[in-house]
Design an enzyme around this catalytic site. Structure first.
Site, short mmCIF file in Angstrom:
data_model
loop_
_atom_site.label_atom_id
_atom_site.label_comp_id
_atom_site.label_asym_id
_atom_site.label_seq_id
_atom_site.Cartn_x
_atom_site.Cartn_y
_atom_site.Cartn_z
N ASP A 95 8.53 -7.47 -9.34
CA ASP A 95 7.68 -6.27 -9.38
C ASP A 95 6.53 -6.41 -8.38
O ASP A 95 6.07 -7.51 -8.10
CB ASP A 95 7.14 -6.09 -10.80
CG ASP A 95 6.55 -4.71 -11.02
OD1 ASP A 95 6.77 -3.81 -10.19
OD2 ASP A 95 5.83 -4.53 -12.03
N HIS A 137 9.75 -3.23 -0.14
CA HIS A 137 11.07 -3.69 -0.60
C HIS A 137 11.70 -4.61 0.46
O HIS A 137 12.32 -5.61 0.12
CB HIS A 137 12.00 -2.50 -0.86
CG HIS A 137 11.52 -1.61 -1.98
ND1 HIS A 137 11.07 -2.12 -3.18
CD2 HIS A 137 11.40 -0.25 -2.08
CE1 HIS A 137 10.71 -1.12 -3.98
NE2 HIS A 137 10.89 0.02 -3.32
N LEU A 174 25.34 -22.67 -8.16
CA LEU A 174 24.36 -21.73 -8.73
C LEU A 174 25.03 -20.37 -8.86
O LEU A 174 25.78 -19.96 -7.97
CB LEU A 174 23.15 -21.61 -7.78
CG LEU A 174 22.13 -20.51 -8.06
CD1 LEU A 174 21.29 -20.82 -9.30
CD2 LEU A 174 21.17 -20.32 -6.88
C1 FPP Z 1 9.75 -3.28 -8.08
O1 FPP Z 1 8.67 -3.01 -7.25
C2 FPP Z 1 10.92 -3.61 -7.31
C3 FPP Z 1 12.08 -2.87 -7.29
C4 FPP Z 1 12.24 -1.63 -8.04
C5 FPP Z 1 13.21 -3.26 -6.48
C6 FPP Z 1 13.35 -4.72 -6.16
C7 FPP Z 1 14.22 -4.79 -4.99
C8 FPP Z 1 14.17 -5.67 -3.98
C9 FPP Z 1 13.27 -6.84 -3.93
C10 FPP Z 1 15.07 -5.49 -2.83
C11 FPP Z 1 16.52 -5.43 -3.18
C12 FPP Z 1 16.98 -6.64 -3.89
C13 FPP Z 1 18.17 -7.26 -3.71
C14 FPP Z 1 18.50 -8.46 -4.49
C15 FPP Z 1 19.18 -6.80 -2.75
P1 FPP Z 1 7.96 -1.58 -7.38
O2 FPP Z 1 8.54 -0.72 -6.31
O3 FPP Z 1 8.11 -1.04 -8.75
O4 FPP Z 1 6.49 -1.99 -7.07
P2 FPP Z 1 5.15 -1.29 -7.59
O5 FPP Z 1 5.16 -1.40 -9.09
O6 FPP Z 1 4.07 -2.12 -6.97
O7 FPP Z 1 5.17 0.13 -7.10
#
Ligand code: FPP
Length: 250
Positions: free
Chosen positions: A23, A40, A134
């Site tokens: 997050d 992201h 893993l």
């Molecule tokens: C939360 O941050 C993160 C996500 C919803 C997506 C996580 C995805 C990645 C790290 C990239 C894709 C992953 C893989 C494994 C291919 P948020 O957008 O909710 O952050 P915020 O709460 O600060 O707005």
């Protein structure tokens, strides 16, 4: 070479299964005056670092909450970008996963993914299936409540089990995680104290570690800190401290 922090890790008490709620990508980007998608993209660097780090430390299973069942409601440009990043990761990392003995696995309503993403996902899972150092599980279009509902549907339609014979053990075989051990450690980045519909069944006895570090800043050192913190805990599984010490019940 092992760092000082890493040398403190007790290799005999490693969490076998670490699950992560990644997050803070959006907040990381905002702080830098960038768009959410840059967050992201940066978060992908953390994914690579953490998977590599977990492998080096000897962790056997890692599960990343990459896209929730609720994330489909985000703006289309963001959903599209996340799907592209995922596809890109799968295409580009496939060889590296094999070289490192990492098998890919996925949980969630995978049939809801765009067809091209689903195809490359299943191809990568297939290519890496004999790797056994893993297991990297990606939770995609995943929701904990959705998983329980899907499990109930499966056990009713295919379970061949009388209602009075349903128990925790046989029900858990109908969850997406049926071939994974229960998580030992949940890490959530960016300081939020909630589960966000993640692994609601499986987290019953999991140790929870929340760090303020935003996901794009999270690296192997942070993973080690979480493991060191986990290793200081006494896991009781509902027993008393004395029982656990005597190990006479577990
Ligand atoms: C939360 O941050 C993160 C996500 C919803 C997506 C996580 C995805 C990645 C790290 C990239 C894709 C992953 C893989 C494994 C291919 P948020 O957008 O909710 O952050 P915020 O709460 O600060 O707005």
């Amino acid at each position: 070479m092992k760092g000082k922090l890493e040398s403190l890790v007790d290799k005999n008490n490693l969490p076998a299964h670490i699950v992560i709620i990644m997050d803070g990508n959006g907040r990381w980007a905002k702080k830098k005056n960038l768009g959410r998608i840059s967050g992201h993209r940066e978060g992908m660097k953390s994914v690579r670092a953490v998977v590599k780090g977990a492998k080096e430390l000897g962790v056997r299973h890692i599960t990343l909450y990459a896209f929730s069942a609720q994330n489909w409601k985000r703006p289309k440009v963001e959903v599209d970008a996340l799907m592209e990043l995922l596809k890109h990761y799968l295409v580009n990392e496939s060889d590296k996963l094999i070289e490192n003995g990492i098998s890919l696995n996925a949980i969630g309503r995978l049939w809801e993914l765009p067809k091209n993403v689903y195809e490359v996902l299943t191809e990568t899972i297939d290519r890496t299936k004999s790797c056994n150092e893993l297991t990297l599980t990606l939770a995609l279009s995943y929701g904990g409540r959705e998983e329980i509902i899907d499990g109930i549907k499966e056990i009713i339609s295919k379970g061949n089990i009388a209602p009075e014979d349903i128990n925790q053990h046989n029900f858990s075989q109908f969850l997406y995680t049926n071939d994974l051990p229960e998580p030992d450690l949940l890490i959530r980045t960016s300081g939020e104290m909630r589960l966000s519909n993640f692994m609601l069944w499986q987290l019953a006895y999991t140790e929870i570690y929340v760090t303020k570090t935003l996901w794009p800043n999270f690296r192997k050192q942070h993973l080690i800190k979480a493991i060191l913190n986990y290793q200081k805990r006494e896991r009781r599984f509902g027993l008393t401290g004395e029982q656990v010490k005597k190990r006479d019940v577990i």
